[in-house]
Design a protein around this motif. Structure first.
Motif, PDB file in Angstrom:
ATOM      1  N   ARG A  13     -18.846   9.053  24.551  1.00  0.00           N
ATOM      2  CA  ARG A  13     -18.619  10.256  25.368  1.00  0.00           C
ATOM      3  C   ARG A  13     -17.456  11.078  24.824  1.00  0.00           C
ATOM      4  NH1 ARG A  13     -19.920   9.752  31.588  1.00  0.00           N
ATOM      5  NH2 ARG A  13     -21.749   8.433  31.508  1.00  0.00           N
ATOM      6  N   VAL A  14     -16.456  10.400  24.284  1.00  0.00           N
ATOM      7  CA  VAL A  14     -15.291  11.091  23.730  1.00  0.00           C
ATOM      8  C   VAL A  14     -15.601  11.662  22.347  1.00  0.00           C
ATOM      9  CG1 VAL A  14     -12.944  10.724  22.840  1.00  0.00           C
ATOM     10  CG2 VAL A  14     -13.607   9.756  25.048  1.00  0.00           C
ATOM     11  N   ASP A  15     -16.293  10.885  21.527  1.00  0.00           N
ATOM     12  CA  ASP A  15     -16.503  11.249  20.123  1.00  0.00           C
ATOM     13  C   ASP A  15     -17.678  12.190  19.872  1.00  0.00           C
ATOM     14  OD1 ASP A  15     -14.385   9.595  19.564  1.00  0.00           O
ATOM     15  OD2 ASP A  15     -15.604   7.964  18.745  1.00  0.00           O
ATOM     16  N   GLN A  61     -16.470   5.506  24.336  1.00  0.00           N
ATOM     17  CA  GLN A  61     -16.160   6.024  23.003  1.00  0.00           C
ATOM     18  C   GLN A  61     -17.151   7.119  22.604  1.00  0.00           C
ATOM     19  OE1 GLN A  61     -16.301   3.129  19.827  1.00  0.00           O
ATOM     20  NE2 GLN A  61     -16.222   4.718  18.268  1.00  0.00           N
TER      21      GLN A  61
END
Length: 166
Positions: free
Chosen positions: A57-59, A55
């Motif tokens: 890494r995505v956010d 999460q």
């Protein structure tokens, strides 16, 4: 020496176009900030480390953060939680369960660095812990974190602390 607030690097703040490439220290500071948030999320929500890391890494934009260091902190604190809490306990006036959750995350991160990252000078660990507590902790939480880390460093890095104080 504690950096002034202008030195605070927030990985979510846009960098000026002319800021250039972030230094290793800036990238590590950003990794610590993100790791503090991730450790807090783990502590409060109880999600798995892999879910939290994915999460984050995505956010978050890791362009300005040291992703491997973020990973090392997140997984290192989790893997060594028992040893970290045992190291912190003699330096506390409260039990682990009585501590503010944000300040606990900061102190665990700092204790992990003192225990397992001898490449990071103890004074840097203390300074970074204080700065994290200023950003994320309660109003005077940084003072508490400073006091605990000042007690912890000589216990974990006795030779380094003695060498500095000569």
């Amino acid at each position: 020496m504690i950096s002034d607030e202008s030195d605070n690097f927030n990985p979510r703040d846009p960098r000026p176009a002319d800021a250039g490439k972030p230094s290793k220290n800036e990238k590590r500071r950003a990794a610590r900030q993100l790791a503090t948030q991730a450790l807090y999320q783990r502590q409060i929500a109880g999600a798995s480390l892999n879910e939290i890391e994915a999460q984050f890494r995505v956010d978050n934009d890791f362009t300005f953060a040291d992703l491997p260091y973020f990973h090392d902190i997140l997984h290192g604190v989790h893997a060594h939680l028992t040893e970290i809490d045992a190291a912190l306990a003699p330096c506390l006036d409260l039990t682990i369960d009585e501590l503010d959750p944000v300040e606990l995350c900061v102190m665990r991160l700092s204790a992990w660095e003192l225990l397992y990252r001898v490449d990071v000078p103890y004074r840097v660990v203390i300074n970074e812990g204080i700065e994290l507590a200023k950003v994320y902790g309660s109003t005077d939480g940084h003072k508490f974190v400073n006091g605990v880390l000042d007690k912890l460093a000589p216990r974990l890095r006795e030779a380094e602390v003695k060498a500095y104080k000569r």
